[in-house]
Write an enzyme that holds these catalytic residues in place. Sequence first.
Site, mmCIF file in Angstrom:
data_model
loop_
_atom_site.group_PDB
_atom_site.id
_atom_site.type_symbol
_atom_site.label_atom_id
_atom_site.label_comp_id
_atom_site.label_asym_id
_atom_site.label_seq_id
_atom_site.Cartn_x
_atom_site.Cartn_y
_atom_site.Cartn_z
ATOM 1 N N HIS A 58 3.700 -2.316 3.047
ATOM 2 C CA HIS A 58 3.701 -0.962 2.488
ATOM 3 C C HIS A 58 4.992 -0.710 1.718
ATOM 4 C CE1 HIS A 58 0.833 -0.823 5.830
ATOM 5 N NE2 HIS A 58 0.240 0.163 5.178
ATOM 6 N N ASP A 110 0.812 -1.215 0.000
ATOM 7 C CA ASP A 110 0.000 0.000 0.000
ATOM 8 C C ASP A 110 0.846 1.267 0.000
ATOM 9 O OD1 ASP A 110 -2.089 -1.750 0.214
ATOM 10 O OD2 ASP A 110 -2.953 -0.859 2.022
#
Length: 281
Positions: A246, A101
Amino acid sequence: MKKDQMTPGRRALLRGAAVFGLAVTAGCAGTERPAKPGPTASGGAAAGGPPAARALKPSAYRLQPMAGNGQQRAPRLRPRVRRKPILRMDGQDRAMVLTFDDGPDPRYTPGILHTLRRHDVRAMFFVCGEMAVDNKDLLREMADDGHVIGNHTWTHPLLPKMSRSAMREEIERTCQVVEDAVGEPPAWFRAPYGAWNRNAFQLGAELGMEPLAWTVDTLDWTEPGTRTIIRRVRAGAAPGVVVLSHDAGGDRSQSVDALRTYLPELLDSGYRITVPSAHGI
């Protein structure tokens, strides 16, 4: 992971009309990182066999409009409006999904792409528009390598605190950036912080996207150390899980380093790292 040839079926991953092996379960597991402290934007099937280093041919998976010669692309089917996000796959064939992400970030995303390419593995990248708009080359690299690009809003806001019109702008702008870069809008949406509400589900469906959450949270945004991230992935590994990591929103060097270790371990353990088809359930 290695395949001698890229099959037409794998090239069609991002344009498929049905999701492969995803099932809906209740609730949203895990927690994503809290509000970003700084100015950064918070944020098929995989091949089988033993891992091996191999460069993919340029544009092997480049997304293209469905119609050429100035004709409009055929409209996508609108998914139904869900009440809960999709959390996991059906668990068959020891399949897992890796998701990243908040990017793309030119400091960390290339390292993740390199490791995935080395092992011939596909993943999902939920991008933030304010990061993507200045890094369209990385979006194109994701598409070329067969990864699925999802929508993670423009600025990573807390959606339930927003008006419907403001929420639509956050989501729609990112759809446009992705489409401008790779020729197709995203078919998957992930709410920042895993904070969903009715408007988020409705707007995502209106814009042609399915909602995907996760089942294993590495909590890498806390920068807990490379070994801790690896340990969390090992502990959570199971058929059907969706792993949250992430590639932006802070110092993600630990996430990059951890992937180099746990990805080949997963493959050696018999897990098939895969991605869903581009659209529809």
